[in-house]
Scaffold this active site. Structure first.
Site, PDB file in Angstrom:
ATOM      1  N   CYS A   7       0.819  -1.214   0.000  1.00  0.00           N
ATOM      2  CA  CYS A   7       0.000   0.000   0.000  1.00  0.00           C
ATOM      3  C   CYS A   7       0.847   1.257   0.000  1.00  0.00           C
ATOM      4  O   CYS A   7       2.061   1.211   0.153  1.00  0.00           O
ATOM      5  CB  CYS A   7      -0.893  -0.015   1.224  1.00  0.00           C
ATOM      6  SG  CYS A   7      -1.807  -1.552   1.391  1.00  0.00           S
ATOM      7  N   GLY A  33      -1.098   0.814  -4.990  1.00  0.00           N
ATOM      8  CA  GLY A  33      -2.345   0.117  -4.666  1.00  0.00           C
ATOM      9  C   GLY A  33      -3.505   0.734  -5.416  1.00  0.00           C
ATOM     10  O   GLY A  33      -3.670   1.953  -5.394  1.00  0.00           O
ATOM     11  N   ASN A 107       1.016   0.583   5.824  1.00  0.00           N
ATOM     12  CA  ASN A 107       1.633  -0.110   4.699  1.00  0.00           C
ATOM     13  C   ASN A 107       2.511  -1.206   5.278  1.00  0.00           C
ATOM     14  O   ASN A 107       3.437  -0.917   6.042  1.00  0.00           O
ATOM     15  CB  ASN A 107       2.488   0.877   3.883  1.00  0.00           C
ATOM     16  CG  ASN A 107       3.287   0.177   2.795  1.00  0.00           C
ATOM     17  OD1 ASN A 107       2.885  -0.866   2.291  1.00  0.00           O
ATOM     18  ND2 ASN A 107       4.423   0.747   2.442  1.00  0.00           N
ATOM     19  N   GLY A 108       2.217  -2.449   4.915  1.00  0.00           N
ATOM     20  CA  GLY A 108       3.045  -3.546   5.413  1.00  0.00           C
ATOM     21  C   GLY A 108       2.198  -4.742   5.803  1.00  0.00           C
ATOM     22  O   GLY A 108       1.014  -4.817   5.463  1.00  0.00           O
ATOM     23  N   TYR A 251      11.243  -2.917  -8.398  1.00  0.00           N
ATOM     24  CA  TYR A 251       9.971  -2.809  -9.102  1.00  0.00           C
ATOM     25  C   TYR A 251       8.939  -1.864  -8.485  1.00  0.00           C
ATOM     26  O   TYR A 251       8.323  -1.073  -9.178  1.00  0.00           O
ATOM     27  CB  TYR A 251       9.352  -4.212  -9.222  1.00  0.00           C
ATOM     28  CG  TYR A 251       7.920  -4.228  -9.660  1.00  0.00           C
ATOM     29  CD1 TYR A 251       7.551  -3.746 -10.910  1.00  0.00           C
ATOM     30  CD2 TYR A 251       6.919  -4.721  -8.827  1.00  0.00           C
ATOM     31  CE1 TYR A 251       6.228  -3.752 -11.323  1.00  0.00           C
ATOM     32  CE2 TYR A 251       5.593  -4.738  -9.240  1.00  0.00           C
ATOM     33  CZ  TYR A 251       5.252  -4.250 -10.480  1.00  0.00           C
ATOM     34  OH  TYR A 251       3.956  -4.261 -10.883  1.00  0.00           O
TER      35      TYR A 251
END
Ligand code: SF4
Length: 470
Positions: A7, A33, A107-108, A251
């Site tokens: 995210c 996301g 995020n995670g 990426y």
């Protein structure tokens, strides 16, 4: 190219309405996301929130964003990891507490979330969602209530219980906090908004879009509060070694972002250079898979002297393939998304550059596409080493079965097997050493868990990393 992402988060403390800045910041983080988006702001003693499915510009109406008052706020773009695509998991989550409303965007992925959930269920706690982020916010509120309502103590005590990756932005009443896990697995940076204000975001590209000045990265293990005067660092509980996710450089992150002092674009170009040295090939043209292989291809072309050309044209109006989920949908999406450029490919020996191969389905289709367009040879070069182990920190690479490369094989055997499976003449992956050099950090300060080098935190049934410097 084939993996899904975690995210993106943003938090702002400003002297003016912040919802519009958060909206544009989230748009800059859209690549992290696309499943849903949300914004929460503090205004007139409570937290107000707008949420919606899909891309940021579809998730809310213009009026919803404009009418969301408040100078402090947080935002989130979500790709579903733990908890799935249930709308109840759309963030920011908001929970009311004795200290006022608490909003959290995460995020995670928390590795011990099932253990924590079971333990808390056993104590009679109930949850509204399956999301590990709800576990985080509830533990923080619980610890706050045991610490006279002190949010800093609450966050610190919660950190003692959490194993995994977390970059957080939080509203606790009218206060704005941000937290990074002790290994710094996920990126998080701080910037200065003009004329006044502070912003934290997953990537520096969000700061650039807002015209904010980059100040610094949030330190691994840091609890930081954004205030009217400055960013107040309450504590830093870093691990002796950090574990920045190598995939962010390969990426996930945008190429114009700078993560923990390293330009993503430069790191990718170096990966391409390393590939040209490690796996040289005689060919006529270097073709990137747009856009993920572009910087890698440039580096490969520079070192090899083989010209880089646009041999694949991308339709920018089709969403990234992983959004489709299943393999059949993926297949259809690919032909909508990429078209071979015959003028570049026909009769040529092509070196095809991309960031990673996870399942191999997409790459197989692209090779096929190039062959149909007249390529004489297709040599695939990949900017990350083979993905061999699952990610437990929020990247959607969960089971070993899905990986095209298998562990306990020699590199040459993996390359030969993958080449056969995707019908390429040859395949070359950058080495771990080449990757680490390209990123420019110590191997001990990076997460290489999915490359079968051990995980930076304890993970049930998996090997913890062995630090080379120890
Ligand atoms: S396991 Fe791989 S994808 Fe997951 S955080 Fe570590 S390096 Fe990144």
């Amino acid at each position: 190219l084939q993996a899904s992402e975690s995210c993106g988060i943003i938090g702002i403390f400003s002297s003016r309405q912040c919802s519009i800045d958060i909206f544009y910041g989230l748009r800059a983080l859209q690549h992290r996301g696309q499943e849903s988006a949300g914004i929460a702001t503090f205004h007139e003693d409570s937290v107000h929130r707008i949420l919606g499915p899909g891309l940021v510009h579809n998730a809310f109406t213009r009026d919803q964003v404009r009418n969301l008052n408040g100078a402090r706020g947080i935002g989130h773009v979500r790709y579903p990891t733990t908890g799935g695509a249930d709308p109840r998991n759309i963030q920011p989550l908001v929970v009311s507490s004795l200290a006022g409303d608490v909003a959290l965007a995460h995020n995670g992925d928390i590795v011990n979330s099932s253990d924590l959930r079971n333990e808390l269920h056993g104590k009679g706690w109930s949850f509204l969602s399956r999301s590990d982020s709800e576990i985080i916010v509830r533990i923080i509120i619980h610890e706050m209530s045991r610490s006279n309502g002190d949010p800093v103590l609450g966050i610190q005590k919660a950190m003692d219980r959490l194993v995994g990756s977390y970059a957080l932005v939080m509203l606790v009443g009218d206060r704005v906090f941000t937290v990074r896990d002790p290994h710094g697995i996920k990126p998080l940076c701080l910037g200065q908004l003009s004329p006044f204000g502070l912003v934290v975001a997953s990537e520096s590209c969000a700061l650039d879009v807002l015209g904010a000045r980059f100040l610094r990265d949030v330190a691994p293990g840091e609890v930081l509060e954004l205030t009217a005067e400055r960013a107040v660092s309450h504590s830093v509980r870093a691990s002796p070694n950090t574990a920045h996710c190598m995939f962010e450089y390969v990426y996930f992150s945008r190429p114009d972002s700078v993560l923990d002092g390293r330009s993503v674009y430069k790191a990718r170009t170096e990966m391409g250079r390393a590939l040209a040295r490690e796996f040289p090939v005689e060919a006529d043209v270097v073709v990137p898979v747009p856009d993920s292989g572009r910087a890698h291809a440039l580096g490969f072309s520079e070192v090899s002297g083989i010209p880089m050309r646009e041999g694949l044209i991308k339709n920018r109006y089709v969403h990234r393939t992983f959004i489709m989920g299943e393999s059949e949908k993926r297949k259809r999406a690919m032909s909508l998304k990429l078209t071979p450029n015959r003028a570049v490919i026909q009769g040529k020996r092509v070196v095809l550059l991309d960031d990673s191969i996870v399942r191999g389905t997409t790459m197989g289709q692209i090779v096929q596409m190039l062959r149909k367009a007249g390529a004489m040879e297709v040599h695939v070069r990949i900017g990350s080493p083979p993905i061999l182990s699952p990610c437990y920190y929020g990247i959607d690479m969960k089971t070993r079965d899905q990986f095209i490369a298998k562990p306990n094989q020699k590199r040459e055997a993996i390359c030969a097997k993958v080449a056969k499976s995707i019908n390429a003449n040859t395949v070359g992956y950058v080495t771990v050493e080449g990757l680490v050099r390209a990123i420019g950090k110590s191997e001990d300060d990076m997460c290489l868990g999915c490359l079968a080098r051990g995980y930076p935190t304890s993970v049930p049934k998996e090997r913890t990393r062995k630090l080379r410097g120890k």
